[in-house]
Design an enzyme around this catalytic site. Structure first.
Site, PDB file in Angstrom:
ATOM      1  N   SER A  97      47.751 117.467  43.722  1.00 25.54           N
ATOM      2  CA  SER A  97      49.102 117.799  44.217  1.00 25.54           C
ATOM      3  C   SER A  97      50.139 117.545  43.135  1.00 25.54           C
ATOM      4  O   SER A  97      51.056 118.351  42.942  1.00 25.54           O
ATOM      5  CB  SER A  97      49.473 116.933  45.430  1.00 25.54           C
ATOM      6  OG  SER A  97      48.612 117.173  46.491  1.00 25.54           O
ATOM      7  N   GLY A 136      62.203 120.474  45.988  1.00 23.36           N
ATOM      8  CA  GLY A 136      62.819 120.094  47.260  1.00 23.36           C
ATOM      9  C   GLY A 136      63.172 121.301  48.107  1.00 23.36           C
ATOM     10  O   GLY A 136      64.248 121.893  47.938  1.00 23.36           O
ATOM     11  N   THR A 138      61.564 121.465  51.778  1.00 21.10           N
ATOM     12  CA  THR A 138      61.479 120.980  53.162  1.00 21.10           C
ATOM     13  C   THR A 138      62.612 120.006  53.470  1.00 21.10           C
ATOM     14  O   THR A 138      63.003 119.206  52.626  1.00 21.10           O
ATOM     15  CB  THR A 138      60.119 120.273  53.371  1.00 21.10           C
ATOM     16  OG1 THR A 138      59.076 121.183  53.032  1.00 21.10           O
ATOM     17  CG2 THR A 138      59.940 119.802  54.796  1.00 21.10           C
ATOM     18  N   GLU A 139      63.096 120.073  54.699  1.00 19.42           N
ATOM     19  CA  GLU A 139      64.138 119.139  55.157  1.00 19.42           C
ATOM     20  C   GLU A 139      63.645 118.448  56.425  1.00 19.42           C
ATOM     21  O   GLU A 139      62.684 118.912  57.044  1.00 19.42           O
ATOM     22  CB  GLU A 139      65.425 119.920  55.434  1.00 19.42           C
ATOM     23  CG  GLU A 139      65.920 120.636  54.183  1.00 19.42           C
ATOM     24  CD  GLU A 139      67.291 121.246  54.331  1.00 19.42           C
ATOM     25  OE1 GLU A 139      67.849 121.246  55.459  1.00 19.42           O
ATOM     26  OE2 GLU A 139      67.808 121.725  53.302  1.00 19.42           O
ATOM     27  N   SER A 144      58.276 124.527  58.463  1.00 16.59           N
ATOM     28  CA  SER A 144      57.664 125.864  58.461  1.00 16.59           C
ATOM     29  C   SER A 144      58.711 126.963  58.336  1.00 16.59           C
ATOM     30  O   SER A 144      58.397 128.062  57.881  1.00 16.59           O
ATOM     31  CB  SER A 144      56.866 126.079  59.758  1.00 16.59           C
ATOM     32  OG  SER A 144      55.828 125.137  59.847  1.00 16.59           O
ATOM     33  N   THR A 170      56.874 115.687  47.239  1.00 13.77           N
ATOM     34  CA  THR A 170      55.877 115.126  46.328  1.00 13.77           C
ATOM     35  C   THR A 170      56.543 114.767  45.002  1.00 13.77           C
ATOM     36  O   THR A 170      57.314 115.560  44.460  1.00 13.77           O
ATOM     37  CB  THR A 170      54.745 116.148  46.091  1.00 13.77           C
ATOM     38  OG1 THR A 170      54.161 116.451  47.355  1.00 13.77           O
ATOM     39  CG2 THR A 170      53.675 115.611  45.144  1.00 13.77           C
ATOM     40  N   LEU A 248      55.779 128.984  46.060  1.00 12.71           N
ATOM     41  CA  LEU A 248      54.733 128.494  46.964  1.00 12.71           C
ATOM     42  C   LEU A 248      53.460 129.310  46.791  1.00 12.71           C
ATOM     43  O   LEU A 248      52.352 128.774  46.871  1.00 12.71           O
ATOM     44  CB  LEU A 248      55.219 128.544  48.416  1.00 12.71           C
ATOM     45  CG  LEU A 248      56.354 127.577  48.754  1.00 12.71           C
ATOM     46  CD1 LEU A 248      56.794 127.748  50.205  1.00 12.71           C
ATOM     47  CD2 LEU A 248      55.960 126.124  48.514  1.00 12.71           C
ATOM     48  N   ASN A 249      53.594 130.598  46.539  1.00 14.78           N
ATOM     49  CA  ASN A 249      52.419 131.434  46.303  1.00 14.78           C
ATOM     50  C   ASN A 249      51.591 130.910  45.140  1.00 14.78           C
ATOM     51  O   ASN A 249      50.358 130.895  45.190  1.00 14.78           O
ATOM     52  CB  ASN A 249      52.878 132.851  45.963  1.00 14.78           C
ATOM     53  CG  ASN A 249      52.436 133.829  47.002  1.00 14.78           C
ATOM     54  OD1 ASN A 249      51.789 133.469  47.971  1.00 14.78           O
ATOM     55  ND2 ASN A 249      52.790 135.073  46.793  1.00 14.78           N
ATOM     56  N   GLU A 373      52.505 123.500  52.124  1.00 15.14           N
ATOM     57  CA  GLU A 373      52.409 124.836  51.505  1.00 15.14           C
ATOM     58  C   GLU A 373      52.087 125.903  52.538  1.00 15.14           C
ATOM     59  O   GLU A 373      51.313 126.829  52.279  1.00 15.14           O
ATOM     60  CB  GLU A 373      51.317 124.834  50.428  1.00 15.14           C
ATOM     61  CG  GLU A 373      51.541 123.824  49.339  1.00 15.14           C
ATOM     62  CD  GLU A 373      52.520 124.308  48.292  1.00 15.14           C
ATOM     63  OE1 GLU A 373      52.892 125.492  48.342  1.00 15.14           O
ATOM     64  OE2 GLU A 373      52.914 123.490  47.461  1.00 15.14           O
TER      65      GLU A 373
HETATM   66  C1  LIG Z   1      52.084 114.698  51.782  1.00 12.10           C
HETATM   67  C2  LIG Z   1      53.035 115.848  51.844  1.00 12.10           C
HETATM   68  C3  LIG Z   1      53.639 116.321  50.693  1.00 12.10           C
HETATM   69  C4  LIG Z   1      54.575 117.358  50.749  1.00 12.10           C
HETATM   70  N1  LIG Z   1      55.193 117.795  49.601  1.00 12.10           N
HETATM   71  C5  LIG Z   1      56.227 118.682  49.686  1.00 12.10           C
HETATM   72  C6  LIG Z   1      56.989 119.018  48.523  1.00 12.10           C
HETATM   73  O1  LIG Z   1      56.696 118.578  47.406  1.00 12.10           O
HETATM   74  N2  LIG Z   1      58.077 119.830  48.674  1.00 12.10           N
HETATM   75  C7  LIG Z   1      58.439 120.354  49.880  1.00 12.10           C
HETATM   76  O2  LIG Z   1      59.438 121.066  49.944  1.00 12.10           O
HETATM   77  N3  LIG Z   1      57.711 120.066  51.007  1.00 12.10           N
HETATM   78  C8  LIG Z   1      56.625 119.242  50.930  1.00 12.10           C
HETATM   79  N4  LIG Z   1      55.895 118.914  52.056  1.00 12.10           N
HETATM   80  C9  LIG Z   1      56.337 119.430  53.353  1.00 12.10           C
HETATM   81  C10 LIG Z   1      55.439 120.502  53.934  1.00 12.10           C
HETATM   82  O3  LIG Z   1      55.545 121.696  53.214  1.00 12.10           O
HETATM   83  C11 LIG Z   1      55.818 120.660  55.426  1.00 12.10           C
HETATM   84  O4  LIG Z   1      55.361 119.499  56.089  1.00 12.10           O
HETATM   85  C12 LIG Z   1      55.214 121.903  56.050  1.00 12.10           C
HETATM   86  O5  LIG Z   1      55.891 123.057  55.591  1.00 12.10           O
HETATM   87  C13 LIG Z   1      55.281 121.886  57.579  1.00 12.10           C
HETATM   88  O6  LIG Z   1      56.562 121.576  58.015  1.00 12.10           O
HETATM   89  P1  LIG Z   1      56.794 120.425  59.112  1.00 12.10           P
HETATM   90  O7  LIG Z   1      56.063 119.212  58.696  1.00 12.10           O
HETATM   91  O8  LIG Z   1      58.254 120.337  59.338  1.00 12.10           O
HETATM   92  O9  LIG Z   1      56.081 120.956  60.425  1.00 12.10           O
HETATM   93  P2  LIG Z   1      56.689 121.983  61.474  1.00 12.10           P
HETATM   94  O10 LIG Z   1      57.250 123.172  60.802  1.00 12.10           O
HETATM   95  O11 LIG Z   1      57.560 121.230  62.435  1.00 12.10           O
HETATM   96  O12 LIG Z   1      55.353 122.432  62.229  1.00 12.10           O
HETATM   97  C14 LIG Z   1      54.706 121.586  63.184  1.00 12.10           C
HETATM   98  C15 LIG Z   1      53.602 122.397  63.870  1.00 12.10           C
HETATM   99  O13 LIG Z   1      54.171 123.547  64.504  1.00 12.10           O
HETATM  100  C16 LIG Z   1      53.479 124.706  64.056  1.00 12.10           C
HETATM  101  N5  LIG Z   1      54.405 125.846  63.985  1.00 12.10           N
HETATM  102  C17 LIG Z   1      55.612 125.913  63.364  1.00 12.10           C
HETATM  103  N6  LIG Z   1      56.138 127.145  63.494  1.00 12.10           N
HETATM  104  C18 LIG Z   1      55.243 127.874  64.208  1.00 12.10           C
HETATM  105  C19 LIG Z   1      55.193 129.217  64.687  1.00 12.10           C
HETATM  106  N7  LIG Z   1      56.157 130.105  64.432  1.00 12.10           N
HETATM  107  N8  LIG Z   1      54.122 129.621  65.436  1.00 12.10           N
HETATM  108  C20 LIG Z   1      53.100 128.745  65.673  1.00 12.10           C
HETATM  109  N9  LIG Z   1      53.077 127.456  65.249  1.00 12.10           N
HETATM  110  C21 LIG Z   1      54.135 127.042  64.530  1.00 12.10           C
HETATM  111  C22 LIG Z   1      52.929 124.364  62.687  1.00 12.10           C
HETATM  112  O14 LIG Z   1      51.823 125.208  62.333  1.00 12.10           O
HETATM  113  C23 LIG Z   1      52.546 122.911  62.882  1.00 12.10           C
HETATM  114  O15 LIG Z   1      51.274 122.848  63.471  1.00 12.10           O
HETATM  115  C24 LIG Z   1      54.905 117.931  52.007  1.00 12.10           C
HETATM  116  C25 LIG Z   1      54.243 117.480  53.173  1.00 12.10           C
HETATM  117  C26 LIG Z   1      53.321 116.460  53.091  1.00 12.10           C
HETATM  118  C27 LIG Z   1      52.638 115.991  54.344  1.00 12.10           C
END
Ligand SMILES: Cc1cc2nc3c(=O)[nH]c(=O)nc-3n(C[C@H](O)[C@H](O)[C@H](O)COP(=O)(O)OP(=O)(O)OC[C@H]3O[C@@H](n4cnc5c(N)ncnc54)[C@H](O)[C@@H]3O)c2cc1C
Length: 393
Positions: A97, A136, A138-139, A144, A170, A248-249, A373
Site C-alpha cells: 500500500s 487525500g 476520502t472524507e 464510496s 495512507t 485510482l485506476n 480503492e
Molecule cells: C487502511 C485504509 C487505508 C486507506 N487509504 C486511503 C488513502 O490513502 N486515501 C484515500 O483517499 N482513502 C483511503 N482509504 C479510504 C477508502 O478508499 C474508503 O474506505 C472506501 O472508499 C470506502 O469508503 P467508506 O469507508 O466511507 O465506506 P462507505 O462508502 O460508507 O461504504 C460502506 C458500505 O456500503 C457499500 N456501498 C456504498 N455505496 C453503495 C452503493 N451505491 N450500492 C451498494 N453498496 C454501497 C460499500 O460497498 C460498503 O460495503 C483507506 C481505507 C482504509 C481502510
C-alpha cells in the site's frame, strides 16, 4: 513444525507467458522481500510499525514511480510493475500500500496533471524516497461517493485557501506532501487537486489507532483549517472527479496483482503445512479429500487470477485498457485472495491464528484491501454499468 519458506506458485507454466525482463523484476523483488521484509514483518505487524528503514532500499531498487518515464523513474512496463506489486504484497499488503500510494496516487498525479516545475520539484525526490506523499480523497462522510466531498478551496489573490477533513489516508502523518482533492468555490465547485506541504500552517494529521488491518502501514486523518498555499500548488491539469479516478485506476491495477501475492503466500504455506501435519493413522492432513479440495480451489483461483490480470496488463501496455477491466481484476483478485486466506487459515487449524505463520495477517490486511480503492460492491456496480449500460449507484 519446521519453518515454512515460500517456494513460488506456478501451476500452468505461467512464467512462460512472461518476458525475461518481467521475470527478472519479479525475482528481484521476491528476493528483496525475502531478505528484508519477511524477517521483520511479524514484529512490525504486532507493534503497528511501518518499516521506514526499507524506504531507501526500495527506492534504490526503483520501486517508486516504477512505471513512469523520466525523472529518475524506472519506466517499467505494466506487467513488470504488476509483478513487483505481487511480490511486495506477498510480503505484506501494508508495505505494498505504501508503494502504491507513493507511486500511483502521488507521483502519478504529479506526472499526469502537474506543471513541469512541480514535476522537477517532487518526482526525482520521491523516486529516491527522500520525500514521501499521501493522497487525500476520502472524507469522514464520503468514501464510496467522493463526489460528495466537503473540502473546499477558495482562490484569494495569488493563493488558494483550503478547508476540510480527510480520513483514512495512507501515509498521512509521514508524508512530506499531500495530494488534496477539493471543490474550488470560484469554479462552480469543480474538483481539483492541490499539493499541500505538511508544514503549511493550519494543516494537521492524526494517526488512526486500534486498526486490526494494514498494521504495518500508517493511516491518518488530515485536517485543513484556512491552509494558504500558493496558486502554483494547484495541479493545473486536474479537471473534475475524473482526475482522482484516473489515479485510482493506476493504484487498483497494482492491487489486482498484489492480491495474488497475498493469496500465493497463504496457499503455499497451507500446502506445505498440510503435507507436514499428521492427524489420524499418522497420515498427513493433505491425504484427506476435503483438504485437497481446499487446495484445489485455491490453486485454480490463483491461476485464473494470474491470467486475468496478465491480460489486463497487456491491454494497459497497448493503451487499450478500460476502467471496467481494472475493476474486474481488482474485485475478483482481492475476493479470491481473501477466500484463500480463510481456507488456508482453516487448514492450519489453531496454528492458523498465530503469527508464526503469515496467514492471519494477510487475512486481516485483505479486509482493508477489499474496502479501499473502491469496495468490492462498488466494483460490481462499475462492471454492471459496463455490461448493462445502466447506472445502479
Ligand atoms: C487502511 C485504509 C487505508 C486507506 N487509504 C486511503 C488513502 O490513502 N486515501 C484515500 O483517499 N482513502 C483511503 N482509504 C479510504 C477508502 O478508499 C474508503 O474506505 C472506501 O472508499 C470506502 O469508503 P467508506 O469507508 O466511507 O465506506 P462507505 O462508502 O460508507 O461504504 C460502506 C458500505 O456500503 C457499500 N456501498 C456504498 N455505496 C453503495 C452503493 N451505491 N450500492 C451498494 N453498496 C454501497 C460499500 O460497498 C460498503 O460495503 C483507506 C481505507 C482504509 C481502510
Amino acid at each position: 513444525m519446521p519453518a515454512i519458506k515460500f517456494r513460488g506458485v506456478d501451476f500452468i507454466q505461467f512464467d512462460a507467458l512472461l518476458t525475461e525482463e518481467e521475470r527478472l523484476v519479479r525475482d528481484t523483488t521476491r528476493q528483496f522481500i525475502e531478505d528484508n521484509l519477511i524477517p521483520i514483518i511479524e514484529e512490525c505487524n504486532r507493534a503497528g510499525r511501518f518499516p521506514r528503514e526499507l524506504v531507501k532500499p526500495m527506492a534504490d531498487l526503483g520501486f517508486f514511480g516504477a512505471s513512469l518515464k523520466g525523472y529518475g523513474c524506472a519506466g517499467m512496463g505494466n506487467v513488470e510493475y504488476g509483478l513487483m506489486t505481487q511480490e511486495l504484497e506477498r510480503g505484506d499488503s501494508g508495505v505494498r500500500s505504501f508503494v502504491s500510494v507513493q507511486s500511483g496516487l502521488v507521483m502519478f498525479p504529479i506526472y499526469a496533471f502537474g506543471s513541469e516545475e512541480q514535476k522537477q520539484t517532487w518526482l526525482p525526490a520521491m523516486q529516491k524516497g527522500e520525500k514521501l506523499g499521501c493522497f487525500g480523497l476520502t472524507e469522514p462522510g464520503f468514501g464510496s461517493n467522493p463526489g460528495g466531498m466537503r473540502t473546499r478551496a477558495r482562490k484569494v489573490g495569488n493563493e488558494y485557501v483550503l478547508n476540510g477533513e480527510k480520513m483514512w489516508i495512507t501515509s498521512g502523518s509521514i508524508a512530506d506532501v499531500a495530494v488534496i482533492w477539493a471543490k474550488v468555490e470560484n469554479e462552480n465547485d469543480k474538483i481539483r487537486g492541490f499539493l499541500v506541504e505538511k508544514d503549511r500552517k493550519g494543516f494537521t494529521s492524526d494517526d488512526v489507532h486500534g486498526k486490526w488491518s494494514l498494521r504495518a502501514s500508517v493511516t491518518s486523518g488530515l485536517s485543513m483549517q484556512d491552509v494558504h498555499i500558493p496558486e502554483a500548488n494547484l495541479l493545473p491539469k486536474t479537471d473534475g472527479l475524473k482526475s482522482p479516478l484516473m489515479c485510482l485506476n493506476q493504484a487498483r491495477y497494482g492491487i489486482a496483482w498484489g492480491a495474488i501475492g497475498a493469496a500465493m503466500s497463504c496457499y503455499d504455506c497451507a500446502l506445505q503445512y498440510s503435507i507436514l501435519r499428521k492427524q489420524w493413522r499418522d497420515q498427513p492432513i493433505a491425504s484427506h479429500q476435503l483438504v485437497q479440495d481446499k487446495l484445489t480451489w485455491m490453486i485454480s483461483e490463483i491461476t485464473k487470477a494470474q491470467l486475468l490480470v496478465l491480460q489486463v496488463g497487456r491491454l494497459k501496455d497497448a493503451g487499450k485498457v478500460e476502467h471496467q477491466h481494472i475493476s474486474m481484476a481488482k474485485r475478483n483478485n482481492v475476493w479470491m485472495a481473501l477466500e484463500c486466506a480463510r481456507l488456508s487459515r482453516d487448514i492450519l487449524g489453531a496454528n492458523g491464528v498465530a503469527d508464526d505463520y503469515p496467514i492471519m495477517r494477510h487475512m486481516m490486511n485483505l479486509e482493508s484491501v477489499k474496502t479501499y480503492e473502491g469496495t468490492h460492491d462498488v466494483h460490481s456496480l462499475i462492471i454492471g454499468q459496463s455490461v448493462t449500460g445502466i447506472d445502479a449507484f
